[in-house]
Design a protein around this motif. Sequence first.
Motif: not given
Length: 199
Positions: A46, A69, A187
């Motif tokens: 990320f 990611a 994330r």
Amino acid sequence: MVVEIDNEELERRAAITLECGGVQPMHNLFYTYSVRYSAERAIAAFKQYDYLLTQTNDASTLISEVQEAILHVGALSRYFWPSPSGRKKDKQQRALRMQRGEYLKNLYKLTDDSPLANRELRNAWEHFDEKMDTYLLTQMAGSFFPSPIIGSHELADSPTGKIFKLLDPEVECLVLLGQKFFFAPLRHEVERIFPEFTK
């Protein structure tokens, strides 16, 4: 050297580990390191994505980094929410996987409301070929965009636009075969659990 053990013995050992709560104490470190590795690699990907956003507008490059990611996030997710599939005769081993997941969720203070529990984006990447087969069989007309593109996720709302891969950096949305996936919650969850990797 790997020692071959028959399934009956594996089932016996899995039953013993179940009595330990899903992870034997001497194995805890193996899971901890493995979980941390997946989290660290996801956060690094990320971060690389953030950097690349400042360097290029090449859709393939940016989507590739998001994919990197997400694949690590998917690996991380499987430690907590393992697949219940397996052979029916491997009852203890399947139960062990599920109990190990519960053990690790408790260890990392995760609930089933976590974004990591959502398998849709992970499965969209892991089974992209199969999903594309189905997509192509069901989409008979319209404007097809087989190349990766950067743009607004709203382009996927057009009934005639057939988008294979689109990245909307503004809202952190990835469109795969017309389906939208907002990846920011994934994330943020990984960064919440492992803040030391965000520095």
